[in-house]
Every structure is written in structure tokens, then in C-alpha cells.
Design a protein around this motif. Sequence first.
Motif: not given
Length: 173
Positions: A11-28
Motif C-alpha cells: 500500500g502506497d509503495t506499489l499500489m496507490d491507496e487512493t485508488t482502492e475499491i474494497k469489498d464488504q470484507d475490506l479486501v481490495t
Amino acid sequence: MKIKAIFFDLGDTLMDETTEIKDQDLVTIDAELVEGAKEVLAKLKELGYRIALVADTRIGTYKNVLGKFDMFKYFDCFAISEELGIRKPDQGIFLFALNSLGIEEKDYKNVIMVGNNLKRDIVGANRLGLISVWFHWNDRYQSKPENDEEIPRFEIKKLSELLDIIEALEKEE
């Protein structure tokens, strides 16, 4: 110096956290990469480096994000908090990656840890004597070290700057 391995946070190293879409279990379930992430990993792999993902994340998150961008092929090891039951800066998560790659304690000083979180990534790396690289490209997390353990050996603003650091380190005796 011969770098033995390079560890990356997600998170915020390889993947941009501001673009995450998560499911109900908070899995991206979907996200975009940080600028240059795939290119830097591809270059490091091409140069023959072993790469580990050392991340406090959900199992589904890293599988979804890396799968979307066909990036599993760049990694030699996955040390994932949800799989191991420990979170950074706990040494266990780093030791899992080090042991999985067969890196001896005397060579810890030749392993790089790249992360965006001073309290987790940098402290964990520093406690084991790894080369800590703080990827400080935004201010979503603490942005100033509060103690000596949080002081990174290097700071970068773009992931591509890591390649210059590695090149310089490889020239050291």
C-alpha cells in the motif's frame, strides 16, 4: 556491496491507496499502481535481484492487485501479515522473507526494504539492520521521524529513484 534481495511494501509503495475499491470484507478488489511500480520491478528482476512482498495486507488484496497487472512473476517471496498472523514492525514478518530466500543474518545488511510507513516499514527494517528506504511521495502517513528507529537510511520521492540508490550501493565495497 552485493544486494541480496529487495523487499517492498504494497500500500502506497506499489499500489496507490487512493485508488482502492474494497469489498464488504475490506479486501481490495481493484486499485491502480504507484507511478513506475511495474517498470521498477521489471528492471530489478531483469538485473537478477530477488524480490519479496513484505506487506500488512489482506490475502485477497495482494492477489487481486498483483494479478491485475501480471506482477506475480516479479516476486520470489510473499510475507503477508494476514497469512502469517503478524504485522510490521514485528521482526517475524521480515524474518519469514529472509529465511524463505535463504539469506543469512550476516547478509541482512545487504537487503533493502522499501516502504511508505516510518513506524512499520522503516522501524522493522532498521531493527534487523536492513537498508531502509522510505518512499515518501505523499503525506497520508506520519511524515517526520519521531525517534532514531524511524530514521530511514534513504528517502525517495519517486520509485524510480530506487534504481539509482541500488546502483550506488552496488559500487560500495
